[in-house]
Design a protein around this motif. Structure first.
Motif, mmCIF file in Angstrom:
data_model
loop_
_atom_site.group_PDB
_atom_site.id
_atom_site.type_symbol
_atom_site.label_atom_id
_atom_site.label_comp_id
_atom_site.label_asym_id
_atom_site.label_seq_id
_atom_site.Cartn_x
_atom_site.Cartn_y
_atom_site.Cartn_z
ATOM 1 N N ASP A 84 0.833 -1.212 0.000
ATOM 2 C CA ASP A 84 0.000 0.000 0.000
ATOM 3 C C ASP A 84 0.866 1.261 0.000
ATOM 4 O OD1 ASP A 84 -2.452 -1.188 -0.154
ATOM 5 O OD2 ASP A 84 -2.915 -1.075 1.981
ATOM 6 N N ALA A 85 1.964 1.196 0.778
ATOM 7 C CA ALA A 85 2.820 2.377 0.870
ATOM 8 C C ALA A 85 3.445 2.688 -0.488
ATOM 9 C CB ALA A 85 3.912 2.156 1.910
ATOM 10 N N PHE A 86 3.880 1.639 -1.203
ATOM 11 C CA PHE A 86 4.478 1.864 -2.518
ATOM 12 C C PHE A 86 3.482 2.468 -3.497
ATOM 13 C CE2 PHE A 86 8.029 -0.966 -1.441
ATOM 14 C CZ PHE A 86 9.055 -0.195 -1.957
ATOM 15 N N ALA A 87 2.209 2.141 -3.293
ATOM 16 C CA ALA A 87 1.188 2.670 -4.206
ATOM 17 C C ALA A 87 0.904 4.140 -3.894
ATOM 18 C CB ALA A 87 -0.083 1.847 -4.088
ATOM 19 N N GLY A 88 1.523 4.675 -2.822
ATOM 20 C CA GLY A 88 1.313 6.074 -2.477
ATOM 21 C C GLY A 88 0.208 6.179 -1.457
ATOM 22 N N LEU A 89 0.601 5.951 -0.202
ATOM 23 C CA LEU A 89 -0.371 5.863 0.883
ATOM 24 C C LEU A 89 -1.332 7.046 0.899
ATOM 25 C CD1 LEU A 89 -0.887 3.782 2.908
ATOM 26 C CD2 LEU A 89 0.817 4.802 4.410
ATOM 27 N N PHE A 90 -0.727 8.227 0.786
ATOM 28 C CA PHE A 90 -1.573 9.417 0.866
ATOM 29 C C PHE A 90 -1.688 10.105 -0.487
ATOM 30 C CE2 PHE A 90 0.589 8.780 4.925
ATOM 31 C CZ PHE A 90 -0.506 8.439 5.678
ATOM 32 N N LYS A 98 -2.550 11.003 -4.379
ATOM 33 C CA LYS A 98 -3.737 10.904 -5.231
ATOM 34 C C LYS A 98 -3.477 9.777 -6.221
ATOM 35 C CE LYS A 98 -4.949 15.737 -5.284
ATOM 36 N NZ LYS A 98 -4.487 16.939 -5.940
ATOM 37 N N GLY A 99 -4.530 9.202 -6.741
ATOM 38 C CA GLY A 99 -4.360 8.262 -7.841
ATOM 39 C C GLY A 99 -3.933 6.888 -7.423
ATOM 40 N N ARG A 100 -3.972 6.587 -6.098
ATOM 41 C CA ARG A 100 -3.647 5.226 -5.691
ATOM 42 C C ARG A 100 -4.690 4.270 -6.282
ATOM 43 N NH1 ARG A 100 -5.202 3.341 -0.598
ATOM 44 N NH2 ARG A 100 -5.833 5.445 -0.388
ATOM 45 N N GLY A 101 -5.939 4.741 -6.298
ATOM 46 C CA GLY A 101 -6.975 4.023 -7.020
ATOM 47 C C GLY A 101 -7.546 2.821 -6.288
ATOM 48 N N MET A 102 -6.992 2.436 -5.145
ATOM 49 C CA MET A 102 -7.459 1.237 -4.437
ATOM 50 C C MET A 102 -7.629 1.550 -2.955
ATOM 51 S SD MET A 102 -7.285 -1.238 -6.772
ATOM 52 C CE MET A 102 -7.014 -0.676 -8.472
ATOM 53 N N PRO A 103 -8.614 0.922 -2.296
ATOM 54 C CA PRO A 103 -8.722 1.074 -0.846
ATOM 55 C C PRO A 103 -7.508 0.460 -0.138
ATOM 56 C CG PRO A 103 -10.730 0.124 -1.802
ATOM 57 C CD PRO A 103 -9.686 0.124 -2.874
ATOM 58 N N LEU A 104 -7.309 0.830 1.134
ATOM 59 C CA LEU A 104 -6.174 0.298 1.909
ATOM 60 C C LEU A 104 -6.471 -1.101 2.460
ATOM 61 C CD1 LEU A 104 -5.172 3.515 3.887
ATOM 62 C CD2 LEU A 104 -3.909 2.410 2.028
ATOM 63 N N HIS A 105 -5.411 -1.809 2.878
ATOM 64 C CA HIS A 105 -5.574 -3.180 3.379
ATOM 65 C C HIS A 105 -6.168 -3.178 4.802
ATOM 66 C CE1 HIS A 105 -1.870 -2.205 5.539
ATOM 67 N NE2 HIS A 105 -2.166 -3.200 6.343
ATOM 68 N N ARG A 106 -6.636 -4.361 5.247
ATOM 69 C CA ARG A 106 -7.207 -4.520 6.596
ATOM 70 C C ARG A 106 -6.870 -5.893 7.144
ATOM 71 N NH1 ARG A 106 -13.467 -4.305 7.314
ATOM 72 N NH2 ARG A 106 -13.081 -5.613 9.118
ATOM 73 N N ALA A 155 -6.732 -13.508 8.293
ATOM 74 C CA ALA A 155 -6.365 -13.140 6.914
ATOM 75 C C ALA A 155 -6.057 -11.650 6.862
ATOM 76 C CB ALA A 155 -7.508 -13.472 5.957
ATOM 77 N N ILE A 156 -5.439 -11.236 5.771
ATOM 78 C CA ILE A 156 -5.282 -9.796 5.509
ATOM 79 C C ILE A 156 -5.957 -9.528 4.172
ATOM 80 C CG2 ILE A 156 -3.668 -7.895 5.206
ATOM 81 C CD1 ILE A 156 -1.616 -9.690 6.692
ATOM 82 N N ARG A 157 -6.813 -8.517 4.150
ATOM 83 C CA ARG A 157 -7.487 -8.188 2.891
ATOM 84 C C ARG A 157 -6.790 -6.991 2.253
ATOM 85 N NH1 ARG A 157 -13.130 -5.292 2.961
ATOM 86 N NH2 ARG A 157 -11.655 -3.667 3.480
ATOM 87 N N TYR A 158 -6.376 -7.151 1.011
ATOM 88 C CA TYR A 158 -5.817 -6.013 0.277
ATOM 89 C C TYR A 158 -6.540 -5.899 -1.056
ATOM 90 C CZ TYR A 158 -3.140 -9.029 -2.923
ATOM 91 O OH TYR A 158 -2.779 -9.934 -3.884
ATOM 92 N N PHE A 159 -6.214 -4.865 -1.836
ATOM 93 C CA PHE A 159 -6.888 -4.658 -3.120
ATOM 94 C C PHE A 159 -5.879 -4.607 -4.256
ATOM 95 C CE2 PHE A 159 -10.099 -3.389 -0.190
ATOM 96 C CZ PHE A 159 -11.318 -3.593 -0.839
ATOM 97 N N ASP A 160 -6.266 -5.167 -5.384
ATOM 98 C CA ASP A 160 -5.517 -4.967 -6.626
ATOM 99 C C ASP A 160 -6.518 -4.589 -7.704
ATOM 100 O OD1 ASP A 160 -2.746 -4.950 -6.981
ATOM 101 O OD2 ASP A 160 -2.572 -7.036 -6.364
#
Ligand SMILES: Cc1cc2nc3c(=O)[nH]c(=O)nc-3n(C[C@H](O)[C@H](O)[C@H](O)COP(=O)(O)OP(=O)(O)OC[C@H]3O[C@@H](n4cnc5c(N)ncnc54)[C@H](O)[C@@H]3O)c2cc1C
Length: 620
Positions: A152-158, A160-168, A190-195
């Protein structure tokens, strides 16, 4: 000296809208083939997969004069047979290939927010934490948790344009609540993330259409059989129109030829073997098989990513279905129609059944597809730019080969190879601007999605129909609605595949470059893998609609039906065979539709002149 691309404007009439200019109609194919014969191009791209279509768009958007030739159909190779994920690759993170992860996640953000939000959307995926001793449990959660947080951090945590919700993070109960089919006792949480998820074949068609809208000449069923050379420089290619097998080959002249031919890359090098050039790169094929099962076979609201002895396995929701894959084995047989064997299928079932409450069996399977990864296998010379992912080489003056990589980063590959082409052309064209260029149908998509209930009411269809169309055509949905308004028959659901409408078949033939039934049933729609009859119950309805759009004579219609049924039967037989050799032998009994059509009669399936096309260019 002519400035590269100086005559692009002559190609695209400014009075014609970008949408109209991007329509791959039968009339357009005739015109583009004529241009390919008559004009000289700045860049001629071989291969209409994601890399080639992306390269054609990159070059056209820099103002270059571009041609794109594809031997079969757009995305007929690997680019319609992927896991359909736009992803950074959690695996690369584990291997500390951080720049690759960052690059791919940047592309994911661009595609899902700016370039193709109608085609790329978030899909939730669970990383199950295996049942184990308490100490190991803490370690697993910390290890995977850190990995996904870094993702998530690599996608740009804060940013714009990350385009995906954060993991949980999820507890065992939380995981089973989201995915009730997870076997009790198989996980501790489990850990839920988005792609991102994409219809890979549709994105390629969209790229090619966007390139066409900027003036590129695009021809499918156009196989390159050799290079045209002057002294020690490639100055063009020889092309055979597979729709007219008796017609002589013709030459296409280009200042630079770009081969984006995936697992066929070594064939390109072999075409130069008489002059003894070193290819600069070699590509080997690795087969990956996927199964498609109905959504009802597994109860879950997210996908799964599982470790296997050799790689990872994805279980991904796909509309009313799940896609399960994939395998990873060397393949040396027919590259056009890689076959899945019974061994591949039982391997996938065994793997997924390790975590499912109710094991899947072959009876659950609706569809099976196999694709070939184009993997670089060394031979990088000093002229190459070889990364772990992709390479661009110039084995001979005038010819650039681009190969490797993955679907997600097609835009990076395209920009790399066109940068090289631009340098060759004297550096006059600007830098790549495709990061700023929404694909056709993307502009206005968020507003159209927001207003989908109003649109449905206005057009007298359900909101479900509008959602289905918006997620496949973006704002070009208006074209399909115009077709339905002009002919209410177009709103008829397809026999055997009622989630698709007759209008989609006609639109595929009139605007999306589909020439054969296979193109429609396998790539413009996914009926061939989404139904347990694999399209055989839809084939007559599709032939009737497509035949009307393309003006098919009765014998052409029957030939197309006969081929499709034979293809499905050959695939079914191959999937019962124990191994690659026997599966391949069963599959290659039915050749590609382009070869098949040529063998069975002289009436072409594709109009050869504007007068032959039954429906003239429509108002949309
Ligand atoms: C099983 C599997 C799962 C995958 N999953 C993912 C994923 O989830 N996410 C991801 O990012 N990547 C994924 N990939 C990788 C990705 O699909 C490929 O890297 C990508 O599609 C390759 O595209 P390409 O354009 O280079 O090749 P292709 O799509 O194969 O295109 C090459 C084209 O060249 C044409 N051609 C060949 N010879 C000629 C000729 N002589 N004349 C004219 N045309 C010719 C072919 O017909 C073909 O259409 C996956 C790959 C596989 C196999």
């Amino acid at each position: 000296m002519t400035r590269p691309g100086a005559n692009v404007r002559r190609v695209r009439d400014p009075s014609v809208s970008r949408y109209t200019a991007g329509r791959l109609s039968p009339i357009r194919r005739v015109a583009d083939l004529r241009r390919l014969r008559d004009e000289q191009f700045d860049v001629l791209v071989i291969g209409g997969g994601v890399t080639g279509a992306g390269a054609a768009l990159d070059a056209a958007s820099r103002g270059l004069k571009v041609g794109l030739v594809e031997a079969r159909d757009l995305a007929a190779g690997t680019s319609s047979r992927s896991s359909k994920l736009i992803h950074g690759g959690l695996r690369y993170l584990e291997q500390l290939e951080l720049h690759l992860v960052h690059e791919a996640l940047t592309e994911r953000g661009l595609l899902s927010t700016r370039l193709a939000p109608h085609l790329v959307r978030p899909v939730p995926i669970l990383v199950p934490l295996p049942a184990s001793a308490p100490g190991a449990r803490v370690w697993h959660r910390a290890y995977y948790g850190l990995g996904v947080a870094a993702y998530d951090a690599f996608a740009g945590l804060f940013g714009k344009g990350r385009g995906m919700p954060l993991h949980r993070h999820l507890t065992r109960d939380g995981a089973r609540h989201l995915f009730p089919s997870l076997r009790a006792g198989a996980v501790t949480g489990a850990i839920r993330y988005f792609d991102g998820q994409v219809d890979d074949a549709r994105l390629v068609v969209n790229l090619a259409r966007t390139a066409a809208s900027l003036g590129a000449a695009v021809a499918t069923s156009a196989r390159v059989t050799g290079f045209v050379r002057e002294a020690r420089e490639v100055v063009g290619v020889r092309v055979r129109d597979l729709e007219l097998p008796d017609a002589p080959e013709f030459e296409v002249r280009a200042r630079t030829v770009v081969a984006a031919t995936g697992v066929w890359s070594d064939d390109m090098s072999q075409m130069l073997s008489d002059v003894g050039v070193r290819p600069g790169l070699r590509v080997r094929a690795s087969k990956g098989v996927h199964l498609v099962v109905p959504r009802s076979a597994i109860t879950g609201e997210a996908g799964l990513i599982l470790r296997t002895p050799t790689s990872v396995l994805f279980v991904i929701p796909w509309g009313g279905h799940w896609i399960i894959g994939t395998t990873d084995t060397d393949w040396h047989l027919d590259r056009s129609h890689p076959a899945a064997s019974a061994r591949d299928i039982s391997y996938l079932l065994d793997q997924v059944n390790t975590v499912l409450e109710r094991p899947l069996t072959t009876d659950d399977i609706e569809g099976v597809y196999a694709g070939l990864r184009p993997l670089l296998s060394g031979e990088a010379d000093s002229t190459s730019k070889l990364s772990r992912e992709h390479a661009v080489v110039e084995p001979m003056l005038g010819l650039l080969l681009v190969a490797g990589g993955k679907y997600t980063t097609y835009r990076v590959m395209a920009a790399d190879v066109i940068d090289r082409a631009v340098r060759r052309l004297g550096g006059i064209a600007p830098e790549s601007r495709t990061d700023q260029l929404p694909l056709l149908g993307a502009d206005g998509f968020p507003a159209a999605w927001r207003d989908r209930h109003d649109i449905a009411r206005r057009h007298g269809v359900t909101a479900g129909v509008i959602e289905h169309l918006l997620e496949r055509y973006g704002t070009m949905t208006t074209h399909l609605l115009a077709m339905i308004a002009a002919d209410p028959e177009m709103a008829t659901p397809l026999t055997g595949a009622p989630e698709y409408l007759a209008a989609e078949v006609a639109y595929a033939a009139l605007a999306e470059g589909a020439l054969h039934m296979d193109d429609v049933l396998t790539r413009r729609t996914r009926i061939s893998i989404e139904t347990s009859h694999r399209g055989t119950e839809s084939v007559r309805h599709v032939a009737a609609v497509m035949g009307q759009a393309l003006g098919w004579a009765p014998e052409v219609r029957e030939r197309e039906i006969e081929h499709y049924l034979a293809r499905v039967e050959a695939e079914r037989q191959s999937q019962k065979m124990p191994d690659d050799l026997t599966a391949d032998a069963a599959r290659i009994g039915v050749p590609d539709v382009r070869g098949f059509a040529a063998d069975r009669g002289s009436s072409p399936a594709v109009p050869q002149s504007p007068e032959d096309a039954a429906i003239s260019d429509a108002a949309w």
